[in-house]
Design a protein around this motif. Sequence first.
Motif: not given
Length: 364
Positions: A314-334
């Motif tokens: 698994s991989v945690d991808v942190t995304v900055d959405c116009a100042g709101d920080i969210i995290v998506a839990r996806v696979t390494r393959k993705s």
Amino acid sequence: MSIEVDIRHKQGSFALDARFRSEERLTALFGSSGSGKTTLVNLIGGLIHPTKGRIVANGRTLVDTDQGILIPPHRRRVGYVFQEGRLFPHLNVRQNLLFGRWFTPRRERIASFEAVVGLLGIEHLLTRRPSTLSGGEKQRVAIGRALLADPQLLLMDEPLASLDDARKAEIYPYIERLRDEGGIPIILVSHSVAEIARLATAVVVLSDGRVTASGRAGDVLRHTSLLPQTGPTEAGALLDTRVLRHEDEYGLTVLEVRAGPLSVPRLDLPIGAPLRVRLRARDIILSLNPPETISALNVLRGTVSSIDEPDASSVDVTVDCAGDIIVARVTRKSVEGLGLTPGSEVHAIIKSVAFDQQTFGGTC
């Protein structure tokens, strides 16, 4: 508002070594059973004397073993709410509430009985005995008793642990009002991520008697590596939103966040009401391109700020959405398939039905 802790304590085979500082309104002590949460809160309250260390609340030193300072519990001005209300069964609610005042000198009594009763919504309970109260009502009375002692710090040791979901939902708004209007720092012991996501403004994570993380709630809760005892699905981001409009024909409420509108199941809140929302990492899908003709209503555009690999798959991808920080839990393959790296432009997709009672907090 501040609490500083730097203590070491040995109790049988268990050793606690805890250091943290918080200036937030409600600090949650979080960890699995046996991590040291209750021991730590008992040390702050004076129910246990530390082997060595220092505790300071609102600039007042409660313990400093090097300086020989050890203020006894009854002089610490600390309110304590336990898992069960521990009300006196032979006294009615009014008498239980007033009992807390006996520990505060008359000249130092500031808390208004009427204000505390109003804050907790217990006006109609004053003549009743504890045996006639629900679990949630007992806890509200116990909180009121603690507040009427005019504490400078309020400790709450898993006050909702013995309540069912309905009773928890009943008492959450009162703890939120206390956090926002009470004017005293609160330390809340909890082992529930959903609970601290709703209530806490700061989180201290304990594991095997050590502080493994501390900081603002939104910063701590989005890291799966900091919450190993709960599993990766519990991690997520906290967003402060406002009710933009209701779409009653679809049974939806539209919330306003920095990156755009967010559609969720219909909420019984007025337009403009502030609301804290938790976006669980497991509920977010990432796309490089704007999705078309899909059922999901929520698409937030953002930029990848970091990529972490908490385990082999698994991989945690942190995304900055116009100042709101969210995290998506996806696979390494993705991640490899999408070619994601820090700086990648992505679209975060969240289904409206992914939101439930575990994801909605109170007013922010």
